[in-house]
Design a protein around this motif. Structure first.
Motif, PDB file in Angstrom:
ATOM      1  N   ARG B  42       0.825  -1.212   0.000  1.00 33.63           N
ATOM      2  CA  ARG B  42       0.000   0.000   0.000  1.00 33.63           C
ATOM      3  C   ARG B  42       0.857   1.259   0.000  1.00 33.63           C
ATOM      4  O   ARG B  42       1.842   1.356   0.723  1.00 33.63           O
ATOM      5  CB  ARG B  42      -0.910  -0.003   1.230  1.00 33.63           C
ATOM      6  CG  ARG B  42      -1.666   1.287   1.451  1.00 33.63           C
ATOM      7  CD  ARG B  42      -2.783   1.129   2.466  1.00 33.63           C
ATOM      8  NE  ARG B  42      -2.875   2.255   3.383  1.00 33.63           N
ATOM      9  CZ  ARG B  42      -3.344   3.473   3.064  1.00 33.63           C
ATOM     10  NH1 ARG B  42      -3.782   3.708   1.837  1.00 33.63           N
ATOM     11  NH2 ARG B  42      -3.352   4.433   3.955  1.00 33.63           N
ATOM     12  N   VAL B  59      -2.132  -3.314 -14.462  1.00 33.28           N
ATOM     13  CA  VAL B  59      -2.472  -3.822 -13.131  1.00 33.28           C
ATOM     14  C   VAL B  59      -2.882  -5.283 -13.269  1.00 33.28           C
ATOM     15  O   VAL B  59      -3.724  -5.617 -14.100  1.00 33.28           O
ATOM     16  CB  VAL B  59      -3.639  -3.026 -12.518  1.00 33.28           C
ATOM     17  CG1 VAL B  59      -3.939  -3.510 -11.108  1.00 33.28           C
ATOM     18  CG2 VAL B  59      -3.343  -1.535 -12.537  1.00 33.28           C
ATOM     19  N   LYS B  61      -3.287  -7.294 -10.226  1.00 31.75           N
ATOM     20  CA  LYS B  61      -3.946  -7.704  -8.978  1.00 31.75           C
ATOM     21  C   LYS B  61      -4.024  -6.481  -8.079  1.00 31.75           C
ATOM     22  O   LYS B  61      -3.136  -5.643  -8.100  1.00 31.75           O
ATOM     23  CB  LYS B  61      -3.077  -8.790  -8.321  1.00 31.75           C
ATOM     24  CG  LYS B  61      -3.737  -9.621  -7.272  1.00 31.75           C
ATOM     25  CD  LYS B  61      -2.991 -10.970  -7.130  1.00 31.75           C
ATOM     26  CE  LYS B  61      -3.163 -11.567  -5.747  1.00 31.75           C
ATOM     27  NZ  LYS B  61      -2.411 -10.822  -4.708  1.00 31.75           N
ATOM     28  N   GLY B  62      -5.091  -6.384  -7.327  1.00 32.11           N
ATOM     29  CA  GLY B  62      -5.224  -5.252  -6.411  1.00 32.11           C
ATOM     30  C   GLY B  62      -5.760  -4.017  -7.114  1.00 32.11           C
ATOM     31  O   GLY B  62      -6.371  -4.105  -8.173  1.00 32.11           O
ATOM     32  N   VAL B  64      -4.989   0.304  -7.992  1.00 31.69           N
ATOM     33  CA  VAL B  64      -4.022   1.399  -8.075  1.00 31.69           C
ATOM     34  C   VAL B  64      -4.779   2.716  -8.063  1.00 31.69           C
ATOM     35  O   VAL B  64      -5.814   2.856  -8.707  1.00 31.69           O
ATOM     36  CB  VAL B  64      -3.190   1.278  -9.376  1.00 31.69           C
ATOM     37  CG1 VAL B  64      -2.372   2.534  -9.627  1.00 31.69           C
ATOM     38  CG2 VAL B  64      -2.287   0.045  -9.316  1.00 31.69           C
ATOM     39  N   LYS B  82      -8.336  -1.067 -11.740  1.00 28.08           N
ATOM     40  CA  LYS B  82      -8.332  -2.426 -11.235  1.00 28.08           C
ATOM     41  C   LYS B  82      -7.608  -3.369 -12.182  1.00 28.08           C
ATOM     42  O   LYS B  82      -7.056  -2.929 -13.192  1.00 28.08           O
ATOM     43  CB  LYS B  82      -9.740  -2.916 -10.942  1.00 28.08           C
ATOM     44  CG  LYS B  82     -10.849  -2.404 -11.850  1.00 28.08           C
ATOM     45  CD  LYS B  82     -12.184  -2.908 -11.329  1.00 28.08           C
ATOM     46  CE  LYS B  82     -13.188  -3.059 -12.437  1.00 28.08           C
ATOM     47  NZ  LYS B  82     -14.312  -3.909 -12.069  1.00 28.08           N
ATOM     48  N   ALA B 104      -0.062   2.105  -5.221  1.00 27.04           N
ATOM     49  CA  ALA B 104      -0.934   0.993  -4.860  1.00 27.04           C
ATOM     50  C   ALA B 104      -1.912   1.437  -3.784  1.00 27.04           C
ATOM     51  O   ALA B 104      -1.538   2.120  -2.837  1.00 27.04           O
ATOM     52  CB  ALA B 104      -0.107  -0.182  -4.357  1.00 27.04           C
ATOM     53  N   GLU B 106      -3.767  -0.848  -2.199  1.00 31.86           N
ATOM     54  CA  GLU B 106      -3.801  -1.944  -1.239  1.00 31.86           C
ATOM     55  C   GLU B 106      -2.440  -2.636  -1.201  1.00 31.86           C
ATOM     56  O   GLU B 106      -1.659  -2.524  -2.133  1.00 31.86           O
ATOM     57  CB  GLU B 106      -4.789  -3.036  -1.670  1.00 31.86           C
ATOM     58  CG  GLU B 106      -6.045  -2.594  -2.287  1.00 31.86           C
ATOM     59  CD  GLU B 106      -6.899  -3.794  -2.670  1.00 31.86           C
ATOM     60  OE1 GLU B 106      -7.976  -3.916  -2.088  1.00 31.86           O
ATOM     61  OE2 GLU B 106      -6.466  -4.613  -3.519  1.00 31.86           O
ATOM     62  N   THR B 109      -0.648  -5.458  -4.276  1.00 38.43           N
ATOM     63  CA  THR B 109      -1.017  -5.048  -5.624  1.00 38.43           C
ATOM     64  C   THR B 109       0.117  -5.439  -6.562  1.00 38.43           C
ATOM     65  O   THR B 109       1.285  -5.281  -6.243  1.00 38.43           O
ATOM     66  CB  THR B 109      -1.279  -3.533  -5.656  1.00 38.43           C
ATOM     67  OG1 THR B 109      -2.474  -3.265  -4.925  1.00 38.43           O
ATOM     68  CG2 THR B 109      -1.457  -3.034  -7.083  1.00 38.43           C
TER      69      THR B 109
END
Lengths: 228, 228
Positions: B42, B59, B61-62, B64, B82, B104, B106, B109
């Motif tokens: 994060r 991206v 995963k996670g 941005v 996403k 990020a 999360e 990510t």
DNA sequence: CGGCCGCTTGATTAGATTCAACCGTCGTGG
DNA sequence: CCACGACGGTTGAATCTAATCAAGCGGCCG
């Protein structure tokens, strides 16, 4: 606009890449060279939300407002286009209906028309133009991020200063001459709030006001207000 | 990110046009096919304002966040991206420095990198892609007009509802899990104001809240609030 | 254990909207 | 020719939304 078939202005069509080279800089306008020209009064509509585009327009004279209707019909002015600028090309290129409206901001605004057919034909036969388009559209996308940040993080007072700075340039450093309501819709505030701020600026000798006309006296003071 | 030379993910490069065909729809992610992959915690920065782009990112995963620093350093979140979405391509295409930051939202990510060189090469050898780019960029430009109108004309309460609706979708209908501050920076309000609204919604049984996690119970109530 | 960070709550303040009324101008129609 | 109404602009007062300031809480990390 009406329903009569519009004819493309061949002169403007031929100057199209000039627009995208110069990145929005005005193209000198010479009346006799233009095949067709449309004269508009204040608030006359050029195109409106939901309709499918039939072509693009170039502003020759005056100013055009691009706006959206928000809740309870309040206009939000998104953009002001001056002489030389092309409008309506985003909808043609995206192949979606317009999601905004365009109308003359002043009396005596003059535009010409280039049909989608001519525009697309011209675009497709011009690889240079395509690349410039990509570059131009991307630049504009970047600028929106700045605009959104300005609109959300600045106070009405600051945004009013920004609007005046912008219009000062749009009116080539001469007097600004727009309806209070339009000014308010640019700033995104109530007309009454805008008027009060204009009065403040007047009291502080930053501007002079006579009827609808606003003349900027202290440009750097405006900048200071805008920047916080 | 650091200064080590990044290598382009060839798999992602080859799937690039899929992205623009599908207009932002996710591209299914399969870890073993990717040559390189960057894992972020994060708030780890992907790129930042003022720097020149070296490439684009996808991206995997996670989530941005794309944001700008406004006055007194307050973040304004401009966009949430996403899995499947491409970020940073506007600066590459406009050939300007970034005017926004990406980080990020999360932990965990995951993104990959495609160099400007590879991206441009791919773009230039693919006329279809160029046309799709023009179309995609124009569509996005149109959408900004809506966004600006939402941000200027809706109250904080309405924008909060909008943000929750958006995140509900970004989290694939599962619990939303973002920092209160990030949520506030999406809405464009103070963290305290946002918290009070979240509490209201909780009291009205529109959402449930446990720690950072927000679950939407009454989706249509949110829509009603957002629409006024 | 201490301190920092993210979250939360309360109280106060400030900024802006809303509502209501009034004024002057302009254009239209009786 | 005048009266009227519409419209744009303006002002005042009340109201409300949201920001700000201040403080406290709990968890997590060093």
């Amino acid at each position: 606009m009406g329903s009569t078939a519009l004819q493309s202005c061949q002169f403007c069509l031929s100057k199209l890449d000039l627009f995208f080279i110069d990145n929005k800089k005005s193209i000198a306008y010479n009346a006799d060279e233009h095949s067709f020209s449309i004269l508009l009064k204040r608030n006359e509509v050029i195109f409106s939300e939901g309709k499918y585009p039939k072509g693009i327009f170039q502003v020759h004279k005056g100013l055009v407002k691009i706006f959206k209707y928000g809740k309870d019909g309040k206009e939000q002015i998104i953009q002001i286009c001056k002489a030389g600028e092309i409008i309506g090309f985003r909808a043609v290129l995206s192949e979606n209906p317009y999601n905004v409206n365009a109308a003359a901001l002043e009396d005596n605004t003059e535009i010409c028309f280039i049909s989608s057919r001519d525009f697309n034909h011209y675009k497709n036969s011009n690889l240079q133009l395509q690349n410039r388009l990509i570059q131009e559209l991307s630049t504009e996308l970047q600028e929106w991020a700045d605009f959104v940040t300005d609109m959300t993080q600045r106070t009405v007072r600051q945004r009013t200063a920004l609007a005046l700075i912008f219009l000062h340039e749009a009116y080539d450093e001469k007097e600004i001459n727009v309806a209070r309501e339009d000014l308010a819709n640019m700033v995104g505030t109530a007309t009454e709030s805008l008027i009060r701020l204009i009065n403040e600026f007047k009291k502080d000798s930053i501007i002079t006001v006579s009827a609808r006309k606003i003349q900027i006296l202290d440009f750097s003071a405006l900048k200071r207000i805008a920047e916080d």
